[in-house]
Write an enzyme that holds these catalytic residues in place. Sequence first.
Site, PDB file in Angstrom:
ATOM      1  N   LYS A 251      32.103  44.164  47.518  1.00 46.15           N
ATOM      2  CA  LYS A 251      31.901  44.815  46.226  1.00 46.15           C
ATOM      3  C   LYS A 251      31.111  43.925  45.292  1.00 46.15           C
ATOM      4  O   LYS A 251      30.378  44.379  44.442  1.00 46.15           O
ATOM      5  CB  LYS A 251      33.264  45.042  45.562  1.00 46.15           C
ATOM      6  CG  LYS A 251      33.961  46.263  46.029  1.00 46.15           C
ATOM      7  CD  LYS A 251      35.134  46.550  45.120  1.00 46.15           C
ATOM      8  CE  LYS A 251      36.038  47.517  45.852  1.00 46.15           C
ATOM      9  NZ  LYS A 251      37.387  47.524  45.483  1.00 46.15           N
ATOM     10  N   ARG A 252      31.322  42.622  45.450  1.00 43.65           N
ATOM     11  CA  ARG A 252      30.702  41.682  44.534  1.00 43.65           C
ATOM     12  C   ARG A 252      29.210  41.549  44.798  1.00 43.65           C
ATOM     13  O   ARG A 252      28.396  41.580  43.901  1.00 43.65           O
ATOM     14  CB  ARG A 252      31.392  40.322  44.698  1.00 43.65           C
ATOM     15  CG  ARG A 252      31.555  39.533  43.447  1.00 43.65           C
ATOM     16  CD  ARG A 252      32.513  38.368  43.643  1.00 43.65           C
ATOM     17  NE  ARG A 252      32.793  37.986  45.010  1.00 43.65           N
ATOM     18  CZ  ARG A 252      32.039  37.178  45.732  1.00 43.65           C
ATOM     19  NH1 ARG A 252      30.949  36.655  45.229  1.00 43.65           N
ATOM     20  NH2 ARG A 252      32.386  36.871  46.977  1.00 43.65           N
TER      21      ARG A 252
END
Length: 495
Positions: A251-252
């Site tokens: 997600k990062r």
Amino acid sequence: MEEVTRNNQVRVRFAPSPTGFLHVGGARTAIFNWLFAKNQKGKFLLRIEDTDPERSKSELSGQILRSMQWLGMDSDEEVVYQSDRITRYKEVVNELVESGKAYYAFETSEELDKRRKESEAKKIAYKYDRASLNLDKNIIEQHLREKRPYAIRFFIPQGVTDFEDIVHGKTTFNNYEIDDFVLIRSDGSPVYQVAVIIDDHDMKISHVIRGDDHLTNTPKQILLYKALGWEIPRFAHLPMILDEGKKKLSKRRDTVSVEEYKELGYLPEALFNFLTLLGYAPPDNREIVRRGELIKLFSFRRVNKKSAVFDIKKLNWINSEYIKSSDENFLLTLFKEYLASPPSPLSTFKGGTKAILPDDDYLLKVISLTKGRVQTINEFYEFGKYFFTDPESYDERGLAKHWTNDIKLIFKEYFETLTPQSPLLEERGGWNSASLEENLRSFAEAKGIKPGQLIHVLRLALTGITASPGIFELMEVLGRDTVVRRIEKFIGMFT
Ligand code: GLU
């Protein structure tokens, strides 16, 4: 290999936890379930695994369902929410306690932490020591009367647990490696393993298709099915999706939510096609395979065991192919949604040009001129800003190369032929691409220059950049007022 077990009907489910948006990895799992269900004329069901009240958010459930709908995968039956079924889970676990397959465990979390730390200090893998397993019946009753907090643990029998995974083949786990895991926590909440198998049983799921990250949950679930005497579904564990750095999608670092791909201007059918190829290879290795055909072709025989790499260039290419072959009115709807979505790109226009949404006819012309060149819906605007606003800057290299002293005077003279005062275009048939082209070519010929010399400058003056769709079509779409205004501004700035 894929033969149906229960009642001969394929029933599969996609079971996201609403702790975040729908992730492309989740969407890929959903797609394989969906394709398999449709291929086998079975049912595709949706279940929201929202038993963890702290992490599950109802707005996220709504968002996941919207993303699923956008990808064209609705549930064939009513969506099941685990939070509605807690009583059922507790009843089943009680049955396990009554039949001696699960037991009360009265350790506090502090005690367990202490034991875990002791094991770690001795470098022994921690496993629950079954201290509560053989408590005397009277002691248990006394503890319960005193309302001591307790968890319910599952008794793991000795032996091995194996199953034939549809993707990985025979998979074996030694039960020794499995802890007597908790079924009901001391706060009364059932754990994931419990909720999953009870739901899969009650929903008559024939095949559990999910990511490889669940592989180690499967023996625990199989042991629970056996303890309850329930029929065990078939399992298929799908390969992980890696990013281009060969790391698990994160997600990062990566763009992972389906919603974001929608906002970036990807078409649902293109994303569906692309995600299917992450782990599945059609028989002829084609890359553009539409949903209808995928339904017919889909087979676990062509699902890969190895991780798949999320290649954004491939997605862009697939998206551009879907855009090229899409109906222009469909593209118009999406493009208008993009132009109207806050913050509207049109609201940022400065100066007096078209600050309002142009009409459909105009937008359709923009689409038809550029759909062969864009990769996303948003690029209709991002690459075609000049359809909406006068250029504010001009490509410097283009200027140095094309706006030469030789051309300046001739270009000004050419410009005169475009103004309303000049009869030339009207004589050739008015302001349309054919007469504009004829006009430019005969002007160039009369001056003994190449038409390209004028075209390059025109392109710069009208768009500010050096690449655009056909210049005459562009001039027709922009209209005489805009063309004249932009050329005047350009000549004014650079002479
Ligand atoms: N809720 C689980 C997840 O989001 C899926 C459980 C399953 O498919 O068995 O990873």
